[in-house]
Design a protein around this motif. Structure first.
Motif, PDB file in Angstrom:
ATOM      1  N   LEU A   7       0.596  -1.044  -0.648  1.00 12.67           N
ATOM      2  CA  LEU A   7      -0.060   0.316   0.170  1.00 12.67           C
ATOM      3  C   LEU A   7       0.936   1.018  -0.304  1.00 12.67           C
ATOM      4  N   GLN A   8       0.339   2.216  -0.287  1.00  9.24           N
ATOM      5  CA  GLN A   8       1.207   3.276  -0.552  1.00  9.24           C
ATOM      6  C   GLN A   8      -0.175   4.403  -0.341  1.00  9.24           C
ATOM      7  N   GLN A   9       0.739   5.705   0.399  1.00  7.18           N
ATOM      8  CA  GLN A   9       0.215   6.840  -0.271  1.00  7.18           C
ATOM      9  C   GLN A   9      -0.906   7.615  -1.306  1.00  7.18           C
ATOM     10  N   GLU A  10      -0.597   7.535  -2.149  1.00  4.03           N
ATOM     11  CA  GLU A  10      -1.597   7.726  -3.393  1.00  4.03           C
ATOM     12  C   GLU A  10      -1.997   6.413  -4.153  1.00  4.03           C
ATOM     13  N   ALA A  11      -2.534   5.344  -3.746  1.00 10.62           N
ATOM     14  CA  ALA A  11      -2.553   4.459  -4.331  1.00 10.62           C
ATOM     15  C   ALA A  11      -3.425   4.108  -5.497  1.00 10.62           C
ATOM     16  N   GLY A  12      -4.668   5.068  -5.887  1.00 15.58           N
ATOM     17  CA  GLY A  12      -5.437   5.318  -6.081  1.00 15.58           C
ATOM     18  C   GLY A  12      -5.954   6.271  -6.789  1.00 15.58           C
ATOM     19  N   ASP A  13      -7.616   5.682  -6.985  1.00 15.63           N
ATOM     20  CA  ASP A  13      -8.810   7.140  -6.532  1.00 15.63           C
ATOM     21  C   ASP A  13      -8.832   7.217  -5.069  1.00 15.63           C
ATOM     22  N   VAL A  14      -8.837   8.169  -4.860  1.00 15.29           N
ATOM     23  CA  VAL A  14      -9.092   9.004  -3.161  1.00 15.29           C
ATOM     24  C   VAL A  14     -10.714   9.433  -2.966  1.00 15.29           C
ATOM     25  N   MET A  15     -10.819   8.636  -1.602  1.00 17.57           N
ATOM     26  CA  MET A  15     -12.273   8.275  -1.308  1.00 17.57           C
ATOM     27  C   MET A  15     -13.544   9.307  -0.795  1.00 17.57           C
ATOM     28  N   GLU A  16     -14.140   9.438  -1.526  1.00 22.47           N
ATOM     29  CA  GLU A  16     -14.980  10.799  -1.599  1.00 22.47           C
ATOM     30  C   GLU A  16     -15.621  11.075  -0.347  1.00 22.47           C
ATOM     31  N   ASP A  17     -16.423  10.312   0.663  1.00 23.94           N
ATOM     32  CA  ASP A  17     -16.556   9.794   2.397  1.00 23.94           C
ATOM     33  C   ASP A  17     -15.286   9.583   3.372  1.00 23.94           C
ATOM     34  N   LEU A  45      -2.498   0.057   8.210  1.00 23.94           N
ATOM     35  CA  LEU A  45      -4.046   1.204   7.307  1.00 23.94           C
ATOM     36  C   LEU A  45      -4.450   2.542   8.003  1.00 23.94           C
ATOM     37  N   SER A  46      -3.994   2.649   9.157  1.00 25.63           N
ATOM     38  CA  SER A  46      -3.915   3.861  10.404  1.00 25.63           C
ATOM     39  C   SER A  46      -3.074   4.808   9.787  1.00 25.63           C
ATOM     40  N   GLN A  47      -1.823   4.349   8.929  1.00 20.47           N
ATOM     41  CA  GLN A  47      -0.996   6.112   8.074  1.00 20.47           C
ATOM     42  C   GLN A  47      -1.874   6.656   6.865  1.00 20.47           C
ATOM     43  N   TYR A  48      -3.058   6.171   6.689  1.00 19.48           N
ATOM     44  CA  TYR A  48      -3.451   6.531   5.937  1.00 19.48           C
ATOM     45  C   TYR A  48      -4.107   7.083   5.435  1.00 19.48           C
ATOM     46  N   VAL A  54      -9.665   3.899  -2.509  1.00 26.18           N
ATOM     47  CA  VAL A  54     -10.115   2.833  -2.199  1.00 26.18           C
ATOM     48  C   VAL A  54     -10.120   1.714  -1.820  1.00 26.18           C
ATOM     49  N   GLU A  55      -8.387   1.739  -2.800  1.00 26.77           N
ATOM     50  CA  GLU A  55      -7.178   0.834  -1.838  1.00 26.77           C
ATOM     51  C   GLU A  55      -7.511   0.090  -0.792  1.00 26.77           C
ATOM     52  N   TRP A  57      -9.490   1.049   1.276  1.00 28.31           N
ATOM     53  CA  TRP A  57     -10.444   0.572   1.854  1.00 28.31           C
ATOM     54  C   TRP A  57     -10.677  -0.782   2.208  1.00 28.31           C
ATOM     55  N   GLU A  58     -10.870  -1.357   0.869  1.00 32.13           N
ATOM     56  CA  GLU A  58     -10.807  -2.740   0.575  1.00 32.13           C
ATOM     57  C   GLU A  58     -10.260  -3.616   1.087  1.00 32.13           C
ATOM     58  N   ALA A  59      -9.021  -2.800   1.475  1.00 31.70           N
ATOM     59  CA  ALA A  59      -7.918  -3.674   2.309  1.00 31.70           C
ATOM     60  C   ALA A  59      -8.769  -4.067   3.458  1.00 31.70           C
ATOM     61  N   SER A  60      -9.333  -2.556   4.598  1.00 29.73           N
ATOM     62  CA  SER A  60      -9.643  -2.681   5.650  1.00 29.73           C
ATOM     63  C   SER A  60     -11.077  -3.585   5.512  1.00 29.73           C
ATOM     64  N   GLU A  61     -11.454  -3.746   4.815  1.00 31.58           N
ATOM     65  CA  GLU A  61     -12.260  -4.592   4.019  1.00 31.58           C
ATOM     66  C   GLU A  61     -12.314  -6.068   4.249  1.00 31.58           C
ATOM     67  N   LYS A  62     -10.776  -6.502   3.716  1.00 32.68           N
ATOM     68  CA  LYS A  62     -10.488  -7.778   3.919  1.00 32.68           C
ATOM     69  C   LYS A  62     -10.392  -8.487   5.515  1.00 32.68           C
ATOM     70  N   ILE A  63      -9.956  -7.571   5.876  1.00 32.96           N
ATOM     71  CA  ILE A  63      -9.863  -7.315   7.769  1.00 32.96           C
ATOM     72  C   ILE A  63     -10.695  -7.713   8.207  1.00 32.96           C
ATOM     73  N   LEU A  64     -12.046  -7.016   8.379  1.00 31.60           N
ATOM     74  CA  LEU A  64     -13.744  -7.125   8.520  1.00 31.60           C
ATOM     75  C   LEU A  64     -13.474  -9.259   8.368  1.00 31.60           C
ATOM     76  N   LYS A  65     -13.925  -8.974   7.024  1.00 29.64           N
ATOM     77  CA  LYS A  65     -14.072 -10.835   6.882  1.00 29.64           C
ATOM     78  C   LYS A  65     -13.184 -11.831   6.777  1.00 29.64           C
ATOM     79  N   TYR A  66     -11.867 -10.955   7.912  1.00 27.87           N
ATOM     80  CA  TYR A  66     -10.978 -12.350   8.010  1.00 27.87           C
ATOM     81  C   TYR A  66     -11.295 -12.421   9.763  1.00 27.87           C
TER      82      TYR A  66
END
Length: 138
Positions: A7-17, A45-48, A54-55, A57-66
């Motif tokens: 993961l990087q700071q500029e990983a793709g599309d910035v989340m709107e909310d 993930l807390s560094q971002y 969006v990337e 957010w998707e990584a945080s959802e994977k933690i919830l699934k785990y």
């Protein structure tokens, strides 16, 4: 999280909310009290939280699934074995893709159970892996 994905700071599309991401990370940080197995990923993930993508957010959802798939996981301390304390440390040269700073880490085990651990970025940029290991000894 996917270990092959960095993961990087500029990983793709910035989340709107971005407040939605901040609330989710706050809840995951609270869960780290009882579920130490997710602590590293949540810390990453807390560094971002200032500018989540969006990337992230998707990584945080994977933690919830785990978490949903592994409700019985947690810390286990055996009462039958003689207590043995083990400490491991390491330095990862230029591990942070955003700042190119090295990471210093250690973990402390009581028998086979993780008791404490820490990962932090070094204050200066090291020019070699040897220098990163030397700075980790400070």
């Amino acid at each position: 999280m996917d270990p092959s994905k960095q993961l990087q700071q500029e990983a793709g599309d910035v989340m709107e909310d971005s407040s939605k991401y901040r609330r989710q990370i706050g809840r995951l940080i609270y869960l780290c009290i009882t579920r130490s197995d997710i602590t590293f990923d949540v810390h990453k993930l807390s560094q971002y939280v200032s500018k989540p993508c969006v990337e992230h957010w998707e990584a945080s959802e994977k933690i919830l699934k785990y978490l949903k798939a592994t409700p019985g996981h947690g810390l286990f301390y055996s009462s039958e074995a003689a207590p043995t304390l083990s400490i491991f440390s390491d330095a990862d040269w230029a591990a942070c893709p955003d700042t190119r700073r090295s990471m210093t880490s250690y973990c402390l085990f009581l028998e086979s159970s993780l008791v404490s651990w820490e990962v932090k970025k070094q204050h200066t940029i090291s020019r070699s892996s040897t220098e990163a290991e030397y700075r980790a000894m400070d």
